[in-house]
Design a protein around this motif. Structure first.
Motif, PDB file in Angstrom:
ATOM      1  N   ALA A  91     -13.296  -6.567   1.113  1.00 62.12           N
ATOM      2  CA  ALA A  91     -13.651  -5.183   0.823  1.00 62.12           C
ATOM      3  C   ALA A  91     -12.717  -4.625  -0.240  1.00 62.12           C
ATOM      4  O   ALA A  91     -11.504  -4.886  -0.235  1.00 62.12           O
ATOM      5  CB  ALA A  91     -13.558  -4.337   2.088  1.00 62.12           C
ATOM      6  N   GLY A  92     -13.290  -3.835  -1.152  1.00 65.02           N
ATOM      7  CA  GLY A  92     -12.473  -3.252  -2.213  1.00 65.02           C
ATOM      8  C   GLY A  92     -12.999  -1.910  -2.667  1.00 65.02           C
ATOM      9  O   GLY A  92     -14.110  -1.497  -2.304  1.00 65.02           O
ATOM     10  N   ASP A  93     -12.195  -1.224  -3.452  1.00 63.80           N
ATOM     11  CA  ASP A  93     -12.566   0.041  -4.070  1.00 63.80           C
ATOM     12  C   ASP A  93     -12.326  -0.091  -5.567  1.00 63.80           C
ATOM     13  O   ASP A  93     -11.187  -0.321  -5.999  1.00 63.80           O
ATOM     14  CB  ASP A  93     -11.726   1.200  -3.514  1.00 63.80           C
ATOM     15  CG  ASP A  93     -11.986   1.449  -2.036  1.00 63.80           C
ATOM     16  OD1 ASP A  93     -13.153   1.366  -1.617  1.00 63.80           O
ATOM     17  OD2 ASP A  93     -11.010   1.693  -1.303  1.00 63.80           O
ATOM     18  N   PHE A 136      -5.182  -4.846  -7.593  1.00 68.04           N
ATOM     19  CA  PHE A 136      -4.004  -4.666  -6.755  1.00 68.04           C
ATOM     20  C   PHE A 136      -3.992  -5.697  -5.634  1.00 68.04           C
ATOM     21  O   PHE A 136      -5.006  -5.908  -4.956  1.00 68.04           O
ATOM     22  CB  PHE A 136      -3.998  -3.264  -6.139  1.00 68.04           C
ATOM     23  CG  PHE A 136      -3.544  -2.179  -7.076  1.00 68.04           C
ATOM     24  CD1 PHE A 136      -2.354  -1.497  -6.845  1.00 68.04           C
ATOM     25  CD2 PHE A 136      -4.293  -1.845  -8.199  1.00 68.04           C
ATOM     26  CE1 PHE A 136      -1.926  -0.508  -7.711  1.00 68.04           C
ATOM     27  CE2 PHE A 136      -3.871  -0.856  -9.067  1.00 68.04           C
ATOM     28  CZ  PHE A 136      -2.679  -0.185  -8.830  1.00 68.04           C
ATOM     29  N   ALA A 137      -2.834  -6.311  -5.431  1.00 67.23           N
ATOM     30  CA  ALA A 137      -2.610  -7.222  -4.309  1.00 67.23           C
ATOM     31  C   ALA A 137      -1.561  -6.579  -3.411  1.00 67.23           C
ATOM     32  O   ALA A 137      -0.386  -6.494  -3.772  1.00 67.23           O
ATOM     33  CB  ALA A 137      -2.130  -8.587  -4.806  1.00 67.23           C
ATOM     34  N   LEU A 170      -8.852  -1.859  -9.192  1.00 61.20           N
ATOM     35  CA  LEU A 170      -9.524  -2.504  -8.071  1.00 61.20           C
ATOM     36  C   LEU A 170      -8.514  -2.647  -6.945  1.00 61.20           C
ATOM     37  O   LEU A 170      -7.580  -3.449  -7.035  1.00 61.20           O
ATOM     38  CB  LEU A 170     -10.069  -3.878  -8.463  1.00 61.20           C
ATOM     39  CG  LEU A 170     -10.640  -4.718  -7.305  1.00 61.20           C
ATOM     40  CD1 LEU A 170     -11.861  -4.030  -6.689  1.00 61.20           C
ATOM     41  CD2 LEU A 170     -10.982  -6.129  -7.778  1.00 61.20           C
ATOM     42  N   LEU A 171      -8.675  -1.818  -5.917  1.00 62.41           N
ATOM     43  CA  LEU A 171      -7.839  -1.909  -4.722  1.00 62.41           C
ATOM     44  C   LEU A 171      -8.578  -2.779  -3.725  1.00 62.41           C
ATOM     45  O   LEU A 171      -9.724  -2.491  -3.361  1.00 62.41           O
ATOM     46  CB  LEU A 171      -7.574  -0.516  -4.153  1.00 62.41           C
ATOM     47  CG  LEU A 171      -6.644   0.341  -5.015  1.00 62.41           C
ATOM     48  CD1 LEU A 171      -6.925   1.818  -4.837  1.00 62.41           C
ATOM     49  CD2 LEU A 171      -5.189   0.042  -4.677  1.00 62.41           C
ATOM     50  N   LEU A 172      -7.931  -3.854  -3.278  1.00 57.64           N
ATOM     51  CA  LEU A 172      -8.618  -4.910  -2.549  1.00 57.64           C
ATOM     52  C   LEU A 172      -7.898  -5.243  -1.254  1.00 57.64           C
ATOM     53  O   LEU A 172      -6.665  -5.323  -1.212  1.00 57.64           O
ATOM     54  CB  LEU A 172      -8.676  -6.159  -3.439  1.00 57.64           C
ATOM     55  CG  LEU A 172      -9.511  -7.332  -2.976  1.00 57.64           C
ATOM     56  CD1 LEU A 172     -10.999  -6.977  -3.036  1.00 57.64           C
ATOM     57  CD2 LEU A 172      -9.227  -8.550  -3.860  1.00 57.64           C
TER      58      LEU A 172
END
Length: 221
Positions: A16-18, A31-32, A59-61
């Motif tokens: 899931a990501g934003d 982003f990790a 991309l926040l993941l």
């Protein structure tokens, strides 16, 4: 700017990501997150906002699925599986490359804590796609032999009072063959909770990633 909920295939799982893209985005940063965290990390979201204000997509993941997170809460094992996390960040890079709205954008990677090691593993795997890497309070040492394979410029941001992590970052600079800068923020501890320190880290990351954008590429580079 609206954020789009996305699903990123990564081997046998879907993450899931934003994804948020400014109009005429200059690049995109995946982003990790660090151990025990997620895409909802308030610190990473604060950094992401600074990047978007500068015209960079983010991309926040989540690097773990919901089921994996439940297991990891009890065992704390998966969060330190750097090869697994690295493959998932690599999958995110490939996903960005395959999308029509991000495929032509330069890609940067931002990693915190153990996520920094995963970002560096992915950078070593995708040297053509990944153009810049930033580690915030990261453990680049956990990337091991992958450090020598990184080609993108690397910024290591560490708190001046985060003594052990600072030592490990100093060691990592000696293993990296890519251009590398160690940026120490005075007075900051591991989570950059001291007033103004997270903002300094975010500003340093923004400036580093802007160097990868087309407007900042030197002729012939």
């Amino acid at each position: 700017m609206a954020s789009e909920a996305v699903s990123v295939p990564a081997g046998v799982v879907t993450l899931a990501g934003d994804l948020a893209l400014p109009r005429e985005a200059r690049g995109v940063v995946a982003f990790a997150h660090g151990s025990g965290s997620s895409r909802h990390s308030p610190r990473n979201r604060a950094v992401a906002e600074t990047l978007r204000d500068a015209g960079l997509g983010t991309l926040l993941l989540d690097l773990l699925t919901a089921d994996e997170e439940r297991v990891d809460m009890d065992t704390a094992e998966i969060r330190f599986d750097i090869p697994l996390l690295g493959r998932r960040v690599t999958a995110a890079v490939d996903w960005l490359h395959d999308r029509p709205d991000t495929g032509k954008l330069p890609v940067g990677l931002f990693g915190a804590s153990t996520g920094a090691a995963a970002a560096l593993v992915a950078a070593a795997e995708r040297t053509e796609q990944v153009r810049a890497v930033v580690s915030r309070g990261g453990r680049p040492d956990l990337a091991g032999a992958a450090l020598a394979g990184v080609r993108a410029p690397v910024l290591l941001v560490v708190g001046g009072h985060d003594h052990e992590v600072l030592r490990l970052n100093e060691e990592a600079t000696r293993q990296l063959t890519a251009p590398c800068t160690l940026h120490v923020i005075p007075g900051a501890t591991h989570l950059f909770e001291e007033p103004g320190t997270l903002e300094q880290a975010a500003d340093a990351a923004r400036d580093w990633f802007l160097r990868m954008t087309p407007q900042n590429v030197r002729p012939g580079a």
